[in-house]
Design an enzyme around this catalytic site. Structure first.
Site, PDB file in Angstrom:
ATOM      1  CE  LYS A 164      -4.426  -1.560   1.619  1.00  0.00           C
ATOM      2  NZ  LYS A 164      -5.543  -1.348   2.541  1.00  0.00           N
ATOM      3  CE  LYS A 188      -9.163 -10.668  -1.930  1.00  0.00           C
ATOM      4  NZ  LYS A 188      -8.865 -10.518  -0.517  1.00  0.00           N
ATOM      5  CE  LYS A 203     -13.534  -3.888  -1.630  1.00  0.00           C
ATOM      6  NZ  LYS A 203     -14.252  -4.494  -0.547  1.00  0.00           N
TER       7      LYS A 203
END
Ligand code: TRP
Length: 335
Positions: A114, A196, A199
């Site tokens: 991140k 994976k 969204k």
């Protein structure tokens, strides 16, 4: 009578819920409701570790709550709540911050990922994100934490912090275990079947959201990446795209991989993808109808939130009081 074991899990309302979160998480949560004492939350406090839009967060949190219920999570049987409604999460997180090492947090792969993606906003919350997650889990003395593979490292850190704390102060926290369901543990992107379904993916075609329209779902499956072979066969290594579609079809229809292989023997990928699309539309249809009904009833949603928060606080406050006492804070006699 032996007390039921406890479970806690949560999802960040940072985007729309996907078919992956339904199959990989919520559907399993529903099945655990009878045998465990379950706490399921909307992790809104975790959401603000990256830049977000306040109005969207508010809307998505309530949508997520309505979807949890539409997916079959019964608010009578489960404690369903919004993380920020239970102030003990922030309070315990502070204490645990003082028992978590800088080095441990620096090694978290999610933090590294991140901070690479949000180089202009590597804030302290992003760094201490796993400590808040540890507080979420430990407040409820959870025995099991259903999570995807990507969150396993966070549960391991939670165990380390809990054991460190218990080592100093005695048995305060239950040591939790990650609980990674076998079926549908990981639904992959339709466009990039080795990563994976998410969204936040750059290619929206790879992701099915629970509230997507039937025609969009059909289109996404039609465009799903497969391979240059022609046989519908389960082989995650050699045929990740087809195997992922088989996994989805298996969940929608209750059929085994062998049954699916037989069903599509001699047929092309086109027929198979159409069948998976149709099965997914049928899986989601009742869920979407239920969502619309529940989401329209704001008074009901408010009641569920209030009741869930109250039940959660009851448990959380007990743990926090114990922790405050152990570390030497003067108890509040009267409020
Ligand atoms: N970090 C989790 C995720 O991104 C969400 C989460 C927050 C969570 N607190 C939790 C999951 C506690 C399990 C237990 O998916």
């Amino acid at each position: 009578m032996e007390e039921k074991k406890s479970i806690l899990s949560g999802i960040k309302p940072s985007g729309e819920l996907t078919l992956g979160s339904y199959i990989g998480a919520i559907k399993n949560w529903v099945e655990l409701s009878d045998s465990y004492n379950c706490y399921y939350m909307m992790a809104d406090m975790h959401t603000i570790t990256v830049r977000h839009e306040p109005a969207a967060l508010r809307r998505r949190t309530l949508e997520q709550l309505a979807l949890y219920i539409a997916c079959g999570l019964d608010p009578q049987k489960n404690t369903i709540f919004i993380q920020s409604h239970v102030t003990e999460h922030a309070e315990l997180a502070w204490v645990l911050n003082c028992y978590t090492m800088f080095g441990e947090l620096s090694r978290m792969t999610q933090f590294k990922d991140k901070s690479a993606k949000n180089a202009d906003n590597i804030n302290a919350g992003l760094f201490t994100y796993p400590v808040l997650m540890a507080a979420d889990i430990l407040l409820y003395q959870a025995d099991l934490v259903p999570v995807g593979d990507d969150q396993k490292q966070h549960v391991e850190l939670t165990r380390d912090v809990a054991m460190r704390f218990n080592g100093i102060y005695g048995d305060v926290f239950t040591i939790p275990e990650p609980f990674i369901p076998k079926v549908g543990a990981r639904i992959m992107s339709l466009q990039n079947p080795t990563s994976k379904m998410s969204k936040s993916e750059s290619d929206p075609g790879g992701c099915i959201c629970l509230l997507d329209k039937p025609e969009d779902i059909m289109r996404a499956f039609k465009r799903a990446v497969t391979d240059s072979d022609t046989v519908v066969r389960h082989d995650v290594k050699e045929k990740p795209g087809i195997s992922n579609l088989m996994q989805i079809y298996a969940v929608c229809t209750g059929r085994t991989f062998e049954e699916i292989e037989r069903e599509f023997a001699g047929k092309g990928y086109g027929d198979f993808k159409k069948a998976v699309g149709e099965a997914t539309v049928e899986l989601l249809r009742p869920l979407q109808e239920e969502f619309r009904r529940i989401y329209a009833d704001k008074a009901y949603l408010e009641d569920v939130c209030a009741e869930g928060a109250q039940r959660a606080r009851h448990r959380a406050a007990k743990t926090l009081a114990k922790v405050y006492k152990k570390v030497g804070f003067v108890p509040k006699k009267r409020q």
